[in-house]
Design an enzyme around this catalytic site. Structure first.
Site, mmCIF file in Angstrom:
data_model
loop_
_atom_site.group_PDB
_atom_site.id
_atom_site.type_symbol
_atom_site.label_atom_id
_atom_site.label_comp_id
_atom_site.label_asym_id
_atom_site.label_seq_id
_atom_site.Cartn_x
_atom_site.Cartn_y
_atom_site.Cartn_z
ATOM 1 N N CYS A 4 0.866 -1.181 0.000
ATOM 2 C CA CYS A 4 0.000 0.000 0.000
ATOM 3 C C CYS A 4 0.900 1.227 0.000
ATOM 4 O O CYS A 4 1.689 1.428 0.927
ATOM 5 C CB CYS A 4 -0.927 0.015 1.206
ATOM 6 S SG CYS A 4 -1.834 1.581 1.360
ATOM 7 N N CYS A 7 0.441 3.507 3.037
ATOM 8 C CA CYS A 7 1.063 2.939 4.247
ATOM 9 C C CYS A 7 2.570 3.177 4.198
ATOM 10 O O CYS A 7 3.183 3.500 5.220
ATOM 11 C CB CYS A 7 0.776 1.445 4.366
ATOM 12 S SG CYS A 7 -0.865 1.058 5.007
ATOM 13 N N ASP A 30 -0.259 16.284 -2.783
ATOM 14 C CA ASP A 30 -0.536 15.338 -3.859
ATOM 15 C C ASP A 30 0.577 15.433 -4.908
ATOM 16 O O ASP A 30 1.010 16.527 -5.276
ATOM 17 C CB ASP A 30 -1.895 15.644 -4.507
ATOM 18 C CG ASP A 30 -2.389 14.484 -5.355
ATOM 19 O OD1 ASP A 30 -3.371 13.841 -4.960
ATOM 20 O OD2 ASP A 30 -1.776 14.220 -6.428
ATOM 21 N N HIS A 46 -4.080 1.644 8.197
ATOM 22 C CA HIS A 46 -4.685 1.335 6.909
ATOM 23 C C HIS A 46 -6.181 1.063 7.027
ATOM 24 O O HIS A 46 -6.617 0.234 7.805
ATOM 25 C CB HIS A 46 -4.012 0.100 6.294
ATOM 26 C CG HIS A 46 -4.561 -0.236 4.939
ATOM 27 N ND1 HIS A 46 -4.090 0.350 3.784
ATOM 28 C CD2 HIS A 46 -5.574 -1.055 4.567
ATOM 29 C CE1 HIS A 46 -4.771 -0.110 2.759
ATOM 30 N NE2 HIS A 46 -5.684 -0.959 3.199
ATOM 31 N N ASN A 86 -12.847 10.174 -2.847
ATOM 32 C CA ASN A 86 -13.256 9.251 -3.904
ATOM 33 C C ASN A 86 -13.363 7.854 -3.313
ATOM 34 O O ASN A 86 -12.461 7.409 -2.597
ATOM 35 C CB ASN A 86 -12.227 9.268 -5.038
ATOM 36 C CG ASN A 86 -12.174 10.622 -5.746
ATOM 37 O OD1 ASN A 86 -13.204 11.257 -5.943
ATOM 38 N ND2 ASN A 86 -10.983 11.052 -6.105
ATOM 39 N N HIS A 97 -6.196 3.325 0.048
ATOM 40 C CA HIS A 97 -5.948 3.682 1.452
ATOM 41 C C HIS A 97 -6.697 5.004 1.609
ATOM 42 O O HIS A 97 -6.368 5.971 0.918
ATOM 43 C CB HIS A 97 -4.441 3.823 1.714
ATOM 44 C CG HIS A 97 -4.073 4.212 3.115
ATOM 45 N ND1 HIS A 97 -3.110 3.543 3.864
ATOM 46 C CD2 HIS A 97 -4.498 5.221 3.904
ATOM 47 C CE1 HIS A 97 -2.973 4.121 5.039
ATOM 48 N NE2 HIS A 97 -3.809 5.151 5.092
ATOM 49 N N HIS A 99 -8.217 8.446 1.849
ATOM 50 C CA HIS A 99 -7.571 9.748 1.860
ATOM 51 C C HIS A 99 -8.597 10.813 1.512
ATOM 52 O O HIS A 99 -9.500 10.579 0.702
ATOM 53 C CB HIS A 99 -6.399 9.797 0.872
ATOM 54 C CG HIS A 99 -6.743 9.329 -0.500
ATOM 55 N ND1 HIS A 99 -6.839 7.986 -0.825
ATOM 56 C CD2 HIS A 99 -7.034 10.016 -1.627
ATOM 57 C CE1 HIS A 99 -7.170 7.879 -2.100
ATOM 58 N NE2 HIS A 99 -7.302 9.097 -2.613
ATOM 59 N N HIS A 101 -8.917 14.417 -0.195
ATOM 60 C CA HIS A 101 -8.271 15.464 -0.995
ATOM 61 C C HIS A 101 -8.723 16.821 -0.467
ATOM 62 O O HIS A 101 -9.931 17.048 -0.275
ATOM 63 C CB HIS A 101 -8.724 15.390 -2.459
ATOM 64 C CG HIS A 101 -8.291 14.181 -3.210
ATOM 65 N ND1 HIS A 101 -7.232 14.193 -4.081
ATOM 66 C CD2 HIS A 101 -8.784 12.915 -3.240
ATOM 67 C CE1 HIS A 101 -7.089 12.993 -4.629
ATOM 68 N NE2 HIS A 101 -8.028 12.196 -4.136
#
Ligand code: AMP
Ligand code: ZN
Length: 116
Positions: A4, A7, A30, A46, A86, A97, A99, A101
């Site tokens: 991952c 991770c 990003d 995770h 998303n 994993h 996240h 944005h």
């Protein structure tokens, strides 16, 4: 979690441009920004997506949302920003994993979705 990428970033094995870190969460820029301000906030532990969250994830999810405004301001999004999570195929999630944005900058963002 093996293999991952986030991770690996949380563990420090994969480099990232960090902007905030504590025991539970990490924020980093990003790698392919779509706006002048574009960073990600992740839980260090995770969890693949919002589909995989349960009540045990509430504290870390709350922390991420509570941090978002402060970090967005610090990064230069002074007049608004957008949080996007998303999720899954339909949500076009690429990295499994969880996240958030944080996207912003000086200009108004495009409409969230185009009406058909
Ligand atoms: P998504 O899963 O579609 O919500 O988006 C994954 C995001 O992770 C994309 O915006 C990528 O540019 C970003 N990304 C992928 N790899 C890295 C990395 N090594 N460091 C920072 N951002 C990344
Ligand atoms: Zn992970």
């Amino acid at each position: 979690m093996d293999n991952c990428i986030f991770c690996g970033i949380a563990d420090g094995k994969i480099p990232s441009r960090k902007l905030y870190e504590d025991d539970e969460v990490l924020a980093f820029h990003d790698i392919r920004p779509i706006a002048p301000v574009h960073f990600l906030i992740i839980p260090k532990l995770h969890v693949a997506s919002l589909y995989d969250c349960n009540h045990s994830h509430q504290p870390v999810l709350g922390k991420i949302m509570a941090l978002s405004g402060q970090l967005a301001r610090e990064q230069g999004a002074q007049d608004g920003f957008r949080c996007i999570i998303n999720t899954g195929r339909v949500g076009r999630q690429e990295v499994y994993h969880l996240h958030v944005h944080i996207i912003g900058g000086p200009d108004v963002l495009p409409g969230m979705l185009v009406r058909k």
